[in-house]
Write an enzyme that holds these catalytic residues in place. Structure first.
Site, PDB file in Angstrom:
ATOM      1  N   SER A  17       8.226   4.912  -3.485  1.00  0.00           N
ATOM      2  CA  SER A  17       8.472   6.204  -4.518  1.00  0.00           C
ATOM      3  C   SER A  17       7.253   5.378  -5.725  1.00  0.00           C
ATOM      4  O   SER A  17       6.763   6.427  -6.595  1.00  0.00           O
ATOM      5  CB  SER A  17       8.862   4.604  -5.869  1.00  0.00           C
ATOM      6  OG  SER A  17       9.789   3.970  -5.916  1.00  0.00           O
ATOM      7  N   TYR A 161       6.812 -15.422   2.453  1.00  0.00           N
ATOM      8  CA  TYR A 161       6.295 -14.100   2.418  1.00  0.00           C
ATOM      9  C   TYR A 161       5.845 -13.856   3.671  1.00  0.00           C
ATOM     10  O   TYR A 161       5.262 -13.104   4.490  1.00  0.00           O
ATOM     11  CB  TYR A 161       5.781 -14.057   0.984  1.00  0.00           C
ATOM     12  CG  TYR A 161       5.395 -12.670   1.302  1.00  0.00           C
ATOM     13  CD1 TYR A 161       5.665 -10.757   1.194  1.00  0.00           C
ATOM     14  CD2 TYR A 161       3.772 -12.350   1.064  1.00  0.00           C
ATOM     15  CE1 TYR A 161       4.904  -9.494   1.263  1.00  0.00           C
ATOM     16  CE2 TYR A 161       2.825 -11.640   1.896  1.00  0.00           C
ATOM     17  CZ  TYR A 161       3.169  -9.961   1.386  1.00  0.00           C
ATOM     18  OH  TYR A 161       3.035  -8.675   1.355  1.00  0.00           O
ATOM     19  N   ILE A 194      -5.070  -4.479  -1.311  1.00  0.00           N
ATOM     20  CA  ILE A 194      -5.156  -3.378  -1.379  1.00  0.00           C
ATOM     21  C   ILE A 194      -4.636  -3.051  -3.470  1.00  0.00           C
ATOM     22  O   ILE A 194      -3.810  -3.330  -4.079  1.00  0.00           O
ATOM     23  CB  ILE A 194      -3.993  -2.713  -0.795  1.00  0.00           C
ATOM     24  CG1 ILE A 194      -4.025  -2.624   0.717  1.00  0.00           C
ATOM     25  CG2 ILE A 194      -3.519  -0.698  -1.380  1.00  0.00           C
ATOM     26  CD1 ILE A 194      -4.597  -2.164   1.118  1.00  0.00           C
TER      27      ILE A 194
END
Length: 256
Positions: A17, A161, A194
Protein backbone atom coordinates in the site's frame (compact mmCIF):
# COMPACT_ATOMS: atom_id res chain seq x y z
CA UNK A 1 17.82 -6.01 -27.04
CA UNK A 2 16.19 -7.74 -24.09
CA UNK A 3 13.21 -5.97 -22.57
CA UNK A 4 11.17 -6.86 -19.51
CA UNK A 5 7.69 -8.00 -20.47
CA UNK A 6 5.53 -9.51 -17.75
CA UNK A 7 2.33 -9.53 -19.77
CA UNK A 8 -0.02 -12.27 -18.60
CA UNK A 9 1.80 -12.80 -15.31
CA UNK A 10 -0.03 -12.52 -11.99
CA UNK A 11 1.97 -10.92 -9.18
CA UNK A 12 1.22 -10.71 -5.48
CA UNK A 13 3.13 -8.05 -3.55
CA UNK A 14 2.51 -8.19 0.19
CA UNK A 15 2.51 -4.93 2.11
CA UNK A 16 2.20 -2.90 -1.08
CA UNK A 17 0.00 0.00 0.00
CA UNK A 18 2.99 2.33 0.41
CA UNK A 19 6.78 2.62 0.40
CA UNK A 20 8.87 -0.10 -1.19
CA UNK A 21 5.89 -2.40 -1.73
CA UNK A 22 3.99 0.28 -3.61
CA UNK A 23 6.99 1.04 -5.82
CA UNK A 24 7.39 -2.68 -6.60
CA UNK A 25 3.69 -3.09 -7.46
CA UNK A 26 3.79 -0.07 -9.78
CA UNK A 27 6.96 -1.29 -11.51
CA UNK A 28 5.61 -4.79 -12.08
CA UNK A 29 2.32 -3.44 -13.43
CA UNK A 30 4.16 -1.04 -15.76
CA UNK A 31 5.87 -4.11 -17.25
CA UNK A 32 2.53 -5.80 -17.90
CA UNK A 33 1.89 -7.89 -14.79
CA UNK A 34 -1.55 -8.09 -13.21
CA UNK A 35 -0.83 -7.05 -9.63
CA UNK A 36 -2.51 -8.02 -6.38
CA UNK A 37 -1.97 -5.14 -3.97
CA UNK A 38 -2.09 -6.20 -0.32
CA UNK A 39 -2.59 -3.94 2.69
CA UNK A 40 -3.09 -4.49 6.42
CA UNK A 41 -4.81 -1.39 7.86
CA UNK A 42 -4.67 1.58 5.51
CA UNK A 43 -7.22 0.97 2.77
CA UNK A 44 -6.77 4.51 1.48
CA UNK A 45 -3.11 3.97 0.73
CA UNK A 46 -3.89 0.64 -0.91
CA UNK A 47 -6.52 2.28 -3.07
CA UNK A 48 -4.01 4.94 -4.07
CA UNK A 49 -1.56 2.26 -5.23
CA UNK A 50 -4.26 0.59 -7.31
CA UNK A 51 -5.42 3.93 -8.70
CA UNK A 52 -1.87 4.85 -9.73
CA UNK A 53 -1.47 1.55 -11.57
CA UNK A 54 -4.82 1.79 -13.33
CA UNK A 55 -4.31 5.42 -14.33
CA UNK A 56 -1.11 4.36 -16.09
CA UNK A 57 -3.04 1.65 -17.96
CA UNK A 58 -2.10 -1.27 -15.75
CA UNK A 59 -4.17 -3.93 -14.00
CA UNK A 60 -4.43 -4.18 -10.21
CA UNK A 61 -6.82 -5.39 -7.53
CA UNK A 62 -6.79 -4.63 -3.81
CA UNK A 63 -6.76 -7.27 -1.07
CA UNK A 64 -6.80 -6.81 2.71
CA UNK A 65 -5.02 -9.39 4.87
CA UNK A 66 -2.77 -9.69 7.89
CA UNK A 67 -0.04 -11.91 6.45
CA UNK A 68 1.19 -12.86 9.91
CA UNK A 69 -2.04 -14.85 10.39
CA UNK A 70 -2.26 -18.25 8.68
CA UNK A 71 -6.02 -18.21 8.13
CA UNK A 72 -5.82 -14.80 6.47
CA UNK A 73 -2.88 -15.90 4.32
CA UNK A 74 -4.86 -18.80 2.87
CA UNK A 75 -7.87 -16.57 2.22
CA UNK A 76 -5.66 -13.94 0.55
CA UNK A 77 -4.04 -16.34 -1.90
CA UNK A 78 -7.39 -17.95 -2.72
CA UNK A 79 -8.93 -14.53 -3.34
CA UNK A 80 -6.06 -13.48 -5.60
CA UNK A 81 -6.29 -16.66 -7.65
CA UNK A 82 -10.08 -16.27 -7.95
CA UNK A 83 -9.85 -12.61 -8.96
CA UNK A 84 -7.35 -13.25 -11.74
CA UNK A 85 -8.56 -16.73 -12.67
CA UNK A 86 -5.16 -18.38 -12.34
CA UNK A 87 -2.29 -19.10 -9.97
CA UNK A 88 0.36 -16.62 -8.93
CA UNK A 89 3.45 -16.35 -11.17
CA UNK A 90 5.38 -13.75 -9.16
CA UNK A 91 5.44 -13.47 -5.39
CA UNK A 92 7.14 -10.58 -3.63
CA UNK A 93 7.22 -11.07 0.13
CA UNK A 94 7.62 -7.43 1.08
CA UNK A 95 5.52 -7.16 4.25
CA UNK A 96 7.69 -6.54 7.29
CA UNK A 97 8.14 -4.26 10.27
CA UNK A 98 10.63 -3.34 12.99
CA UNK A 99 7.53 -2.93 15.24
CA UNK A 100 9.49 -1.05 17.91
CA UNK A 101 13.05 -0.56 19.07
CA UNK A 102 13.65 -2.69 22.15
CA UNK A 103 16.79 -3.87 23.91
CA UNK A 104 17.20 -7.57 24.53
CA UNK A 105 17.04 -6.84 28.26
CA UNK A 106 13.50 -5.51 27.79
CA UNK A 107 12.35 -7.97 25.11
CA UNK A 108 9.09 -9.78 25.84
CA UNK A 109 7.88 -13.01 24.31
CA UNK A 110 4.89 -11.16 22.84
CA UNK A 111 7.06 -8.58 21.08
CA UNK A 112 9.49 -11.26 19.90
CA UNK A 113 6.62 -13.25 18.37
CA UNK A 114 5.16 -10.17 16.71
CA UNK A 115 8.46 -9.22 15.07
CA UNK A 116 9.25 -12.73 13.89
CA UNK A 117 5.71 -13.33 12.66
CA UNK A 118 5.43 -10.21 10.51
CA UNK A 119 8.86 -10.68 8.95
CA UNK A 120 9.72 -14.39 8.76
CA UNK A 121 6.49 -16.30 9.39
CA UNK A 122 4.64 -14.21 6.80
CA UNK A 123 7.29 -14.96 4.19
CA UNK A 124 7.30 -18.69 4.86
CA UNK A 125 3.55 -19.19 4.86
CA UNK A 126 2.53 -16.82 2.07
CA UNK A 127 5.06 -18.73 -0.01
CA UNK A 128 3.58 -22.05 1.08
CA UNK A 129 0.09 -20.92 0.12
CA UNK A 130 1.17 -19.65 -3.30
CA UNK A 131 3.28 -22.66 -4.27
CA UNK A 132 0.55 -25.09 -5.43
CA UNK A 133 -0.73 -22.61 -8.00
CA UNK A 134 2.77 -21.62 -9.04
CA UNK A 135 3.85 -25.24 -9.49
CA UNK A 136 0.71 -25.98 -11.51
CA UNK A 137 1.80 -23.27 -13.94
CA UNK A 138 5.20 -24.89 -14.36
CA UNK A 139 7.31 -22.24 -12.68
CA UNK A 140 7.54 -18.78 -11.20
CA UNK A 141 9.66 -16.28 -9.34
CA UNK A 142 9.78 -15.39 -5.66
CA UNK A 143 11.58 -12.40 -4.17
CA UNK A 144 11.88 -12.03 -0.41
CA UNK A 145 12.75 -8.70 1.21
CA UNK A 146 15.61 -8.85 3.69
CA UNK A 147 17.52 -5.83 5.03
CA UNK A 148 21.01 -4.50 5.60
CA UNK A 149 20.16 -5.08 9.28
CA UNK A 150 20.27 -8.80 8.54
CA UNK A 151 23.99 -8.43 7.86
CA UNK A 152 25.10 -5.84 10.42
CA UNK A 153 22.60 -6.31 13.26
CA UNK A 154 20.72 -3.07 12.64
CA UNK A 155 20.52 0.00 14.83
CA UNK A 156 19.82 0.25 18.56
CA UNK A 157 17.07 -2.05 19.76
CA UNK A 158 16.75 -3.89 16.47
CA UNK A 159 18.49 -7.19 17.20
CA UNK A 160 15.41 -9.42 16.85
CA UNK A 161 14.31 -7.57 13.71
CA UNK A 162 17.84 -8.03 12.33
CA UNK A 163 17.70 -11.73 13.17
CA UNK A 164 14.40 -12.10 11.31
CA UNK A 165 15.87 -10.39 8.24
CA UNK A 166 19.03 -12.49 8.41
CA UNK A 167 16.80 -15.55 8.47
CA UNK A 168 15.14 -14.37 5.26
CA UNK A 169 18.49 -14.68 3.48
CA UNK A 170 19.09 -18.23 4.71
CA UNK A 171 15.48 -19.24 4.05
CA UNK A 172 15.68 -17.91 0.49
CA UNK A 173 18.79 -19.98 -0.24
CA UNK A 174 17.24 -23.17 1.13
CA UNK A 175 13.98 -22.55 -0.69
CA UNK A 176 15.84 -21.88 -3.94
CA UNK A 177 17.36 -25.36 -3.74
CA UNK A 178 14.01 -26.91 -2.83
CA UNK A 179 12.09 -25.34 -5.72
CA UNK A 180 14.64 -25.30 -8.52
CA UNK A 181 13.37 -28.55 -10.02
CA UNK A 182 9.88 -27.04 -10.19
CA UNK A 183 11.12 -24.15 -12.31
CA UNK A 184 10.67 -21.65 -9.50
CA UNK A 185 13.48 -19.20 -8.80
CA UNK A 186 13.89 -17.67 -5.33
CA UNK A 187 16.02 -14.63 -4.56
CA UNK A 188 16.23 -11.96 -1.90
CA UNK A 189 16.70 -8.21 -2.00
CA UNK A 190 18.42 -6.51 0.91
CA UNK A 191 17.76 -2.75 1.05
CA UNK A 192 20.00 -0.39 2.94
CA UNK A 193 18.92 3.10 3.98
CA UNK A 194 15.82 3.74 1.86
CA UNK A 195 14.13 7.11 2.32
CA UNK A 196 10.50 7.99 1.54
CA UNK A 197 9.24 5.15 3.74
CA UNK A 198 7.20 5.02 6.93
CA UNK A 199 9.95 2.89 8.48
CA UNK A 200 12.49 5.69 8.74
CA UNK A 201 9.84 8.35 9.29
CA UNK A 202 8.90 6.41 12.43
CA UNK A 203 12.17 4.97 13.69
CA UNK A 204 15.00 7.23 12.46
CA UNK A 205 15.75 10.74 13.67
CA UNK A 206 16.81 13.46 11.24
CA UNK A 207 20.23 13.49 12.90
CA UNK A 208 20.49 9.73 12.44
CA UNK A 209 19.40 9.99 8.82
CA UNK A 210 22.06 12.57 7.98
CA UNK A 211 24.76 10.55 9.73
CA UNK A 212 23.78 7.39 7.87
CA UNK A 213 23.60 9.07 4.46
CA UNK A 214 27.04 10.52 5.15
CA UNK A 215 28.42 6.96 5.20
CA UNK A 216 26.88 5.95 1.87
CA UNK A 217 29.57 5.80 -0.86
CA UNK A 218 27.09 6.89 -3.54
CA UNK A 219 26.28 9.93 -1.42
CA UNK A 220 22.52 9.66 -1.10
CA UNK A 221 19.78 7.67 0.54
CA UNK A 222 18.00 5.11 -1.60
CA UNK A 223 14.46 5.40 -2.91
CA UNK A 224 11.71 2.78 -3.03
CA UNK A 225 12.10 2.78 -6.80
CA UNK A 226 15.76 1.78 -6.46
CA UNK A 227 14.58 -1.38 -4.69
CA UNK A 228 11.73 -1.92 -7.14
CA UNK A 229 14.19 -1.94 -10.05
CA UNK A 230 16.14 -4.78 -8.45
CA UNK A 231 12.95 -6.76 -7.81
CA UNK A 232 11.79 -6.23 -11.39
CA UNK A 233 15.09 -7.60 -12.70
CA UNK A 234 14.95 -10.65 -10.44
CA UNK A 235 11.44 -11.68 -11.48
CA UNK A 236 12.17 -11.18 -15.18
CA UNK A 237 13.69 -13.50 -17.74
CA UNK A 238 16.85 -11.39 -17.60
CA UNK A 239 17.55 -13.20 -14.31
CA UNK A 240 16.58 -16.66 -15.58
CA UNK A 241 19.85 -18.23 -14.40
CA UNK A 242 19.88 -16.53 -11.03
CA UNK A 243 18.49 -18.20 -7.92
CA UNK A 244 19.43 -18.29 -4.23
CA UNK A 245 21.08 -14.88 -4.49
CA UNK A 246 20.75 -11.79 -2.32
CA UNK A 247 20.98 -8.47 -4.13
CA UNK A 248 22.28 -5.65 -1.94
CA UNK A 249 20.60 -2.29 -2.67
CA UNK A 250 22.47 0.07 -0.37
CA UNK A 251 24.57 2.52 -2.35
CA UNK A 252 27.77 0.73 -1.33
CA UNK A 253 27.25 0.76 2.47
CA UNK A 254 27.71 -3.00 2.56
CA UNK A 255 29.67 -4.94 -0.03
CA UNK A 256 30.03 -8.70 0.03
Amino acid sequence: MNTIDLTGKVALVTGSSSGIGRAVAIRLAASGAKVAVNYLKNAGDGEETVRTIRTAGGTAELFQADVSKLDQIGALVSAVEAAFGTGIDILVNNAGHLVQRCSNADMTEELYDTIMDVNLKSTVFVTKAALPGMKAKGGGAIVNLSSLAGHDGGGPGASVYAASKGAIVSYSKGLAKELAASGIRVNAVSPGFIGQTAFHATFTSEEGRKATVGRVPLGREGTPDDVAGAVLFLVSDLASYLTGETVEVNGGMFMR
